[in-house]
Design an enzyme around this catalytic site. Structure first.
Site, mmCIF file in Angstrom:
data_model
loop_
_atom_site.group_PDB
_atom_site.id
_atom_site.type_symbol
_atom_site.label_atom_id
_atom_site.label_comp_id
_atom_site.label_asym_id
_atom_site.label_seq_id
_atom_site.Cartn_x
_atom_site.Cartn_y
_atom_site.Cartn_z
ATOM 1 N N GLU A 54 -5.646 57.427 30.057
ATOM 2 C CA GLU A 54 -5.473 58.300 31.154
ATOM 3 C C GLU A 54 -4.080 58.387 31.611
ATOM 4 O O GLU A 54 -3.578 59.476 31.940
ATOM 5 C CB GLU A 54 -6.495 58.224 31.940
ATOM 6 N N THR A 203 -13.426 28.718 -0.873
ATOM 7 C CA THR A 203 -12.319 29.659 -0.747
ATOM 8 C C THR A 203 -11.162 28.987 -0.478
ATOM 9 O O THR A 203 -10.078 29.200 -1.030
ATOM 10 C CB THR A 203 -12.613 30.784 0.410
ATOM 11 N N GLU A 303 -14.781 36.677 5.507
ATOM 12 C CA GLU A 303 -14.260 36.849 4.087
ATOM 13 C C GLU A 303 -14.539 36.004 3.025
ATOM 14 O O GLU A 303 -14.018 35.682 1.879
ATOM 15 C CB GLU A 303 -12.719 37.023 4.194
ATOM 16 N N PRO A 306 -19.625 34.541 -2.104
ATOM 17 C CA PRO A 306 -20.882 34.871 -1.929
ATOM 18 C C PRO A 306 -21.755 34.336 -1.373
ATOM 19 O O PRO A 306 -22.737 34.826 -0.778
ATOM 20 C CB PRO A 306 -21.219 35.167 -3.633
ATOM 21 N N LEU A 309 -21.278 34.767 2.556
ATOM 22 C CA LEU A 309 -21.424 36.470 2.823
ATOM 23 C C LEU A 309 -23.126 36.445 2.810
ATOM 24 O O LEU A 309 -23.616 36.922 3.653
ATOM 25 C CB LEU A 309 -20.817 37.316 1.835
#
Length: 387
Positions: A54, A203, A303, A306, A309
């Site tokens: 604004e 990882t 990240e 498998p 995740l």
């Protein structure tokens, strides 16, 4: 409100998108000021701690030499009425003598909750709320979830071939990238939006990643490692860069007790150990997310491989999925497949509000899992909007 109002609000939402990646943990907000059917000022929240949308829109009016008195302001989130890193936007709007303010959605935060709308109304400004509310909520879904529940928003991100393989090593270059350079640049933009980037220890052992946004500028997310057995190497990039970007290692009490010297060396390198009570051989994801939420982290980018995740999906902890799909068929050369850890799911998982973009030959698909924070706000809805 009419079709012209909707057109201007959608333009304000487009402006708001420009702030994504720079304003978090604040929401991305856009603002348009219209007089006589013509846009006389526009602005968006450009960076965390900077002027709000604004204020930038009112400044744009001044640059053009047009007074906003009697104009209509379109803003994608309820104007603030409190003093934070900047002054209250409501006071500036009142002083500018804007006649009408159309707001996409109310701000559910404790310092707002309709107070800004009330302040404008008490000043004689006509206020209407609810135009493009769903779009405004989707734009800042992590902000709304955190405000409503105190819990962080979890994004699962991975890159895969079209036959579903997640890992691959090119024997000619030893590179592990499946996606192209444009996709990787977009993934780094995603990292800049979040407060934490999370991977599993496998990882770290396979890729020795940095987990920082590139180019390295602005605020850096906390790097979180799921390491239930405390196997992180002392020479890893993560432990060599704790001074430039914090590292949090989530592990088990039994692992710390069994590897006391290694745990002490990790701490000496500047990393933080988050020790959860033993729950089998894995770390407690609920415990971890509660901890991150308590630190004020609104978004976590997962990240991991498998199994990591799949764990978030299996336990219903994911809010959003972002998948980069490369036009490659890896067959036997692909070394990880997300379907394997997901075989015990009782039913498929569907996504809502799916968006598809292309980056060169790659495709990126993003979608949300059902989230109650996207429902109409109790602060104000189109049914009770008005002056």
């Amino acid at each position: 409100m009419n079709a012209q109002d909707e057109k201007f609000m959608r333009s304000a939402l487009k402006l708001a998108e420009k702030g994504l990646g720079a304003v978090e943990p604040n929401p991305a907000v856009g603002c348009l000021i219209v007089k006589g059917g013509q846009v006389i000022g526009k602005g968006y929240h450009k960076k965390f701690g900077g002027p709000h949308a604004e204020i930038n829109a009112l400044a744009d009016c001044a640059t053009l030499g047009i007074k906003p008195e009697g104009a209509t302001m379109y803003v994608t989130l309820e104007p603030c009425c409190h003093v934070g890193k900047t002054g209250p936007c409501t006071e500036a709007i009142v002083q500018a003598r804007v006649a009408r303010v159309i707001v996409a959605v109310g701000d559910p935060s404790g310092h707002a909750g309709g107070k800004g709308l009330d302040q404008l109304r008490r000043a004689g400004i006509k206020v209407e709320v609810g135009l493009c509310e769903e779009e405004a909520r989707l734009l800042n879904a992590p902000f709304f979830k955190y405000a409503a529940t105190g819990k962080c928003w979890v994004v699962l991100k991975w890159a895969q071939s079209i036959d579903g393989k997640l890992a691959y090593v090119d024997p000619s270059t030893e590179r592990r990238w499946i996606s192209n350079e444009q996709s990787r640049a977009d993934a780094h933009r995603l990292r800049r939006r979040v407060g934490a980037v999370l991977v599993g220890i496998n990882t770290v052992l396979a890729d020795d990643p940095m987990l920082t946004p590139r180019p390295s500028k602005g605020k850096k997310p906390i790097r979180v490692i799921l390491d239930s057995s405390l196997r992180i190497p002392l020479k890893s990039h993560l432990l060599r860069t704790t001074k430039t970007s914090p590292v949090l290692i989530c592990t088990r009490k039994a692992a710390v007790e069994a590897n006391a010297k290694h745990a002490e060396r990790i701490r000496n390198r500047g990393a933080e150990l988050l020790v959860c009570e033993d729950s089998g051989e894995t770390t407690d994801l609920h415990f971890l997310l509660d901890h991150l939420s308590g630190r004020g982290i609104q978004q976590v980018l997962v990240e991991g491989g498998p199994r990591v995740l799949a764990s978030f999906l299996r336990e219903g902890l994911a809010d959003e999925v972002c998948v980069y799909i490369a036009p490659k068929i890896l067959g036997a050369d692909g070394t990880a497949f997300i379907g394997e850890p997901m075989t015990d799911l009782m039913q498929g998982i569907g996504l809502d509000h799916v968006q598809i973009k292309t980056f060169g030959d790659d495709m990126c698909m993003r979608g949300l899992l059902a989230d109650p924070s996207l429902q109409p706000s109790p602060v104000e809805s189109p049914m009770n909007a008005g002056s």
